[in-house]
Scaffold this motif. Structure first.
Motif, PDB file in Angstrom:
ATOM      1  N   ALA A 158     -12.114  15.714  62.906  1.00 51.38           N
ATOM      2  CA  ALA A 158     -12.122  15.436  64.346  1.00 51.38           C
ATOM      3  C   ALA A 158     -10.737  15.658  64.947  1.00 51.38           C
ATOM      4  O   ALA A 158     -10.598  16.210  66.051  1.00 51.38           O
ATOM      5  N   GLU A 159      -9.705  15.245  64.217  1.00 50.41           N
ATOM      6  CA  GLU A 159      -8.335  15.450  64.697  1.00 50.41           C
ATOM      7  C   GLU A 159      -8.003  16.938  64.782  1.00 50.41           C
ATOM      8  O   GLU A 159      -7.369  17.390  65.752  1.00 50.41           O
ATOM      9  N   GLU A 191     -12.517  11.840  60.107  1.00 48.46           N
ATOM     10  CA  GLU A 191     -11.421  11.644  61.049  1.00 48.46           C
ATOM     11  C   GLU A 191     -10.475  12.842  61.042  1.00 48.46           C
ATOM     12  O   GLU A 191      -9.985  13.273  62.102  1.00 48.46           O
ATOM     13  N   LEU A 229     -10.079  19.385  65.265  1.00 49.01           N
ATOM     14  CA  LEU A 229     -10.812  19.941  66.399  1.00 49.01           C
ATOM     15  C   LEU A 229     -10.130  19.583  67.720  1.00 49.01           C
ATOM     16  O   LEU A 229      -9.966  20.434  68.597  1.00 49.01           O
ATOM     17  N   ASP A 230      -9.707  18.324  67.851  1.00 49.64           N
ATOM     18  CA  ASP A 230      -9.021  17.900  69.072  1.00 49.64           C
ATOM     19  C   ASP A 230      -7.723  18.682  69.266  1.00 49.64           C
ATOM     20  O   ASP A 230      -7.385  19.089  70.389  1.00 49.64           O
ATOM     21  N   THR A 231      -6.992  18.893  68.157  1.00 48.22           N
ATOM     22  CA  THR A 231      -5.727  19.636  68.234  1.00 48.22           C
ATOM     23  C   THR A 231      -5.963  21.077  68.670  1.00 48.22           C
ATOM     24  O   THR A 231      -5.240  21.614  69.529  1.00 48.22           O
ATOM     25  N   MET A 244      -8.498  22.303  70.396  1.00 48.11           N
ATOM     26  CA  MET A 244      -8.921  22.351  71.793  1.00 48.11           C
ATOM     27  C   MET A 244      -7.746  22.098  72.725  1.00 48.11           C
ATOM     28  O   MET A 244      -7.635  22.703  73.799  1.00 48.11           O
ATOM     29  N   SER A 245      -6.840  21.212  72.296  1.00 44.22           N
ATOM     30  CA  SER A 245      -5.660  20.931  73.111  1.00 44.22           C
ATOM     31  C   SER A 245      -4.723  22.133  73.149  1.00 44.22           C
ATOM     32  O   SER A 245      -4.177  22.485  74.199  1.00 44.22           O
TER      33      SER A 245
END
Length: 302
Positions: free
Chosen positions: A16-17, A13, A19-21, A23-24
């Motif tokens: 994944a967080e 988790e 990576l999301d951050t 990309m954002s």
């Protein structure tokens, strides 16, 4: 072991967080910088995919390697990595059921429902009930809705066939059986036998030959099938594990738990639904079953 799994889940988790951050945050880059960022991500992804593809092909080429590969896919981190690169995908049956679950509330709101029987090639076979089952304009509209949803939501499906609803139970409570009257054929009357045969049903084993907690392999027509008695309820399935398609002849049946476990790699199924409890999305293909007199009749391909 439980602590290790929880730690692994927490780490996954966190990754994944992150990576999301990242990309954002990249959305805020200037156009030139964003182009460089996208090119780097695309190149790195292509490199990873090519390397992973080579690893997968190598493992698949060896029997032991194939077994190890399936064990690796059970790891959530590996599964996510493979999924990110499009190297694994959901079985069409699981995806089709998810699509039907999405449209089910609408069907039920109009007094109907739908059940996926199986997928053969590019054709999905379904059963419609309630208002969906008939010849009215509303029924035709709902059948069209089911076909549109499946063909749009599942790439492998190009058409839908509606199966008849009667008779089509996959499970029969054995407590409902009655011993045939003396002097009568345990397989039903001659007229009933002829009617069933004409409808594609085939007589297999006497129910007494499948005691509680056992499984029997049978052949009906050209299909290899299994009869399972879990907790006093008889079920019929195609004789192929959803994992690698290996036969279930020596599978272990747990009458108390109501499960069926493949002898090859331990994939466990709910004997009532055919759903795999060790790998969500995998599904045994059920076969319509009837009890006539004291015999089990199956309809392969139905």
């Amino acid at each position: 072991m439980t602590d290790q799994l929880e730690l692994q889940s927490t780490e996954l988790e966190s990754l994944a967080e992150r990576l999301d951050t990242a990309m954002s945050d990249a959305d805020g880059l200037a156009a030139d910088a964003r182009a460089v960022f996208d090119a780097a991500v695309e190149s790195l992804g292509a490199l990873h995919k090519q390397g992973l593809t080579t690893i997968i092909r190598t493992l698949r080429a060896d029997a032991r390697g194939k077994e190890l590969l399936f064990a690796l896919v059970d790891d959530p981190t590996v599964r996510m990595l493979f999924a990110m690169h499009g190297l694994i995908r959901q079985p069409p049956e699981a995806l089709a059921r998810r699509v039907l679950d999405r449209i089910r509330p609408g069907l039920q709101g109009h007094g109907g429902d739908v059940e996926l029987s199986h997928i053969d090639g590019s054709v999905a076979f379904v059963r419609l009930t309630g208002a969906c089952n008939g010849c009215s304009m509303a029924a035709v509209t709902m059948r069209d809705s089911v076909e549109s949803a499946l063909t749009a939501g599942v790439p492998e499906i190009t058409s839908v066939e509606v199966l008849p609803n009667e008779p089509a139970p996959a499970f029969i409570p054995l407590t409902s059986l009655r011993a045939p009257a003396r002097g009568h054929d345990s397989g039903g009357s001659a007229d009933q036998t002829a009617e069933l045969t004409a409808a594609g049903w085939l007589r297999t084993l006497p129910v007494a030959d499948v005691p509680v907690g056992t499984l029997r392999a049978v052949t009906a027509g050209a299909e290899d099938l299994v009869l399972v008695n879990a907790g006093g309820r008889l079920a019929a399935y195609v004789n192929a594990c959803a994992h690698l398609g290996l036969p279930l002849d020596d599978a272990e049946v747990d009458a108390d738990a109501g499960t069926l476990t493949c002898p090859w790699h331990g994939f466990c199924y709910d004997a009532t639904t055919g759903e795999c409890t060790s790998m969500p999305g995998a599904q045994l293909r059920s076969v319509p079953l009837r009890i006539v007199g004291a015999d089990a009749w199956l309809r392969p391909g139905g």
